[in-house]
Scaffold this active site. Sequence first.
Site, PDB file in Angstrom:
ATOM      1  CD  GLU A  46      -2.505   1.559   2.591  1.00  0.00           C
ATOM      2  OE1 GLU A  46      -2.948   2.525   3.157  1.00  0.00           O
ATOM      3  OE2 GLU A  46      -3.044   0.181   3.106  1.00  0.00           O
ATOM      4  CE  LYS A 139      -6.045   2.015   7.618  1.00  0.00           C
ATOM      5  NZ  LYS A 139      -5.488   2.929   6.594  1.00  0.00           N
TER       6      LYS A 139
END
Length: 219
Positions: A46, A139
């Site tokens: 990421e 998340k």
Amino acid sequence: MADSIPQQRWAVLRAARLIPVLRYQDADTALYAAQVALRAGCRGIELTWTIPGVLDVLRSLRAEAERIGRTDVLIGVGTVLDAEQARSALEAGADFLVAPGVVPSLVELAGAAGALSMLGAFTPTEIIAAKAAGADVVKIFPADTGGPGHLAAVKAVFPDTLFCPTGGVTRENMAAYFRSGADIVGMGSNLFDKARLAARDTEALVAALQATLKDAAAA
């Protein structure tokens, strides 16, 4: 997970167990850290939107992955706050998008592009909102505010939700997050030794990250 989302992409991330979350103040350091992650064998990486020129970094990383035969890696963009950023990241080739909170437009755009979406949440109300928006993964952020105990509590209420705690996850505590219900974890500033990163000690950085990945796989 919505039927329209490619199951193989989630399978890759879930098998990876750990996603490096790379957030740096300059593009060169971000690209270098991502290249280390590639060499170490990370299956998902990421890059945060806060990296200057993040989309150029993404394209460079994709080219490097193809050059060394790492076509299995998924590259995502995180800290996506609105539809414009989401659209730009997808056009640059992002395989998944991550937001720190509930950004419904991100889910819609990612789904249309065949990418995965991860929305940030902390409270049960926020988790419900993320699920209602259609997020593939929730998340839990910032994870260290509540620790593994908080994750275990929300997992008990939302047993079918896929969770990725991020923020304060370390090599030492990630096993506790997995035991508490994490499907994958995001690891940011704790991923690399800062002195070794500054010295560009590639071999040591790769070896340390491989050891962390091995621990994640065993957790």
